[in-house]
Design a protein around this motif. Structure first.
Motif, PDB file in Angstrom:
ATOM      1  N   HIS A 182       0.677  -1.036  -0.156  1.00 55.42           N
ATOM      2  CA  HIS A 182       0.059  -0.058   0.119  1.00 55.42           C
ATOM      3  C   HIS A 182       1.049   1.144   0.029  1.00 55.42           C
ATOM      4  O   HIS A 182       1.994   1.338   0.709  1.00 55.42           O
ATOM      5  N   PRO A 223      -0.178   3.546   3.961  1.00 54.50           N
ATOM      6  CA  PRO A 223      -1.299   2.967   4.838  1.00 54.50           C
ATOM      7  C   PRO A 223      -0.999   3.843   6.093  1.00 54.50           C
ATOM      8  O   PRO A 223      -0.198   3.799   7.124  1.00 54.50           O
ATOM      9  N   ASP A 225      -7.371   1.767   4.951  1.00 53.77           N
ATOM     10  CA  ASP A 225      -6.254   1.330   3.643  1.00 53.77           C
ATOM     11  C   ASP A 225      -6.030   0.002   3.702  1.00 53.77           C
ATOM     12  O   ASP A 225      -5.940  -0.529   2.483  1.00 53.77           O
ATOM     13  N   VAL A 226      -5.910  -0.751   4.441  1.00 54.50           N
ATOM     14  CA  VAL A 226      -5.646  -2.104   4.502  1.00 54.50           C
ATOM     15  C   VAL A 226      -6.422  -2.801   5.912  1.00 54.50           C
ATOM     16  O   VAL A 226      -6.523  -2.186   6.952  1.00 54.50           O
ATOM     17  N   ASN A 231      -7.429   2.634  -2.921  1.00 56.02           N
ATOM     18  CA  ASN A 231      -5.997   2.040  -2.946  1.00 56.02           C
ATOM     19  C   ASN A 231      -5.954   0.815  -2.159  1.00 56.02           C
ATOM     20  O   ASN A 231      -5.066   0.157  -1.869  1.00 56.02           O
ATOM     21  N   GLY A 232      -7.099   0.329  -1.302  1.00 54.12           N
ATOM     22  CA  GLY A 232      -7.184  -0.499  -0.262  1.00 54.12           C
ATOM     23  C   GLY A 232      -6.842  -1.876  -0.596  1.00 54.12           C
ATOM     24  O   GLY A 232      -7.182  -2.390  -1.867  1.00 54.12           O
ATOM     25  N   ILE A 233      -6.511  -2.580   0.292  1.00 52.29           N
ATOM     26  CA  ILE A 233      -5.886  -3.954   0.244  1.00 52.29           C
ATOM     27  C   ILE A 233      -6.614  -4.828   1.390  1.00 52.29           C
ATOM     28  O   ILE A 233      -6.445  -4.378   2.638  1.00 52.29           O
ATOM     29  N   THR A 286      -7.401  -6.532  -3.843  1.00 52.93           N
ATOM     30  CA  THR A 286      -7.176  -5.210  -3.949  1.00 52.93           C
ATOM     31  C   THR A 286      -8.369  -4.545  -4.527  1.00 52.93           C
ATOM     32  O   THR A 286      -8.918  -5.058  -5.333  1.00 52.93           O
TER      33      THR A 286
END
Ligand code: SAM
Length: 287
Positions: free
Chosen positions: A75, A78, A156-157, A188-190, A240
């Motif tokens: 990321h 993050p 974000d994560v 952009n998240g994972i 993702t």
């Protein structure tokens, strides 16, 4: 002292792993599962939920390094991280080592797991006793994402550090849960999830990746070596929301620049983990 005591983790009806136990430190039946902490001769303190090994002091670092640092070094920045499950504290501990992380929310369904680990396995659970960036919530992760997706905040994560897909963890492997997880993620998240055994749970892996494939932009699975999980080789899934790639977008230079030291994780292993054995590739063909 129980000097002649051995415990055995039974896996399905054909496989068992035995450990010499020096002392039983904690044992409780909760609303969700049985929770035991034992002192073993060879692996240090060990947490078992429903008789299955969750963490041992000897090898927990492999699991926690690979579940946390892989997404956090991919990321781009993050800041806001969610951990679901992970009651032993090891994942939150590793997440909170990243200086970019401003907040880590952790949602564990069973307070007894956190209590037992805070008392007997401080190696992983010290962080749960209080960290200025940690928000520890005792509650159901399924309900949490359902409610959270309706708010304006995004993660974000998201890390799903769960038990196997039985009991309260079963919905953590299903489409409704991941639809909400996707809605909780920033662009952009994972999301990384405990992905079971390539040797013994190929069908679960296939089903998990199928679910993720329907919801997320890019999906991957990566492996690591775990001393105390059946078969030794274990997986995490990596999905993702945007067009992010775990190797092409890996911030390699950030690993050394972070100044962090790791016992298991390193730059080479990060990339190698995504290269799968042929039997896994075959099983996952078409996804
Ligand atoms: N490393 C471990 C493994 O794969 O064996 C996972 C460790 S961690 C202890 C897993 C945690 O997930 C357990 O403490 C369990 O209580 C928690 N859990 C299971 N279902 C959950 C749910 N629906 N919401 C939040 N936590 C959950």
């Amino acid at each position: 002292m129980h000097s002649n005591l051995w415990i055995e983790e039974r896996y399905k009806d054909f496989y068992g792993m035995r450990y010499k136990v020096e002392n039983v430190l904690y044992s409780k039946k909760t609303e969700f599962q049985t929770v035991d902490v034992v002192e073993t001769k060879g692996h240090g303190k060990m947490l078992l939920n429903d008789g299955l090994v969750m963490v041992t002091e000897r090898d927990e670092i492999a699991y926690h390094d690979m579940i946390a640092h892989v997404p956090l070094f991919v990321h781009p920045n993050p800041k806001n991280v969610l951990v679901i499950g992970g009651g032993d504290g090891g994942t939150a501990r590793e997440v909170l080592r990243h200086s970019s992380v401003e907040k880590c929310t952790m949602v564990e369904i069973d307070g007894a797991v956190c209590e037992a680990c805070m008392e007997f396995i401080p190696q992983t659970a010290e962080v749960l006793k209080g960290h200025p960036k940690l928000d520890l919530i005792i509650g159901d992760g399924v309900k949490f994402v359902q409610e959270f997706q309706a708010t304006n905040e995004k993660f974000d994560v998201i890390i799903i550090d769960s038990t196997d897909p039985i009991g309260p963890a079963a919905p953590l492997f299903g489409p409704e849960f991941y639809t909400n997880v996707n809605k909780c993620l920033a662009d952009n998240g994972i999301v990384v999830s405990q992905g079971e055994s390539p040797w013994f749970e190929a069908e679960i892996q296939k089903s998990m990746l199928g679910v993720l494939n329907d919801i997320f932009k890019n999906i991957f699975i990566y492996n690591f070596s775990n001393l105390t999980y059946p078969g030794g080789l274990w997986s995490f899934t990596f999905a993702t929301k945007g067009d992010i790639h775990p190797i092409n977008d890996f911030r390699k230079e950030a690993v050394a620049a972070s100044g962090l030291e790791f016992s298991y994780y390193n730059e080479g292993l990060h990339q190698a983990a995504f290269y799968l054995p042929t039997f896994m590739k075959k099983n996952l063909e078409g996804l």
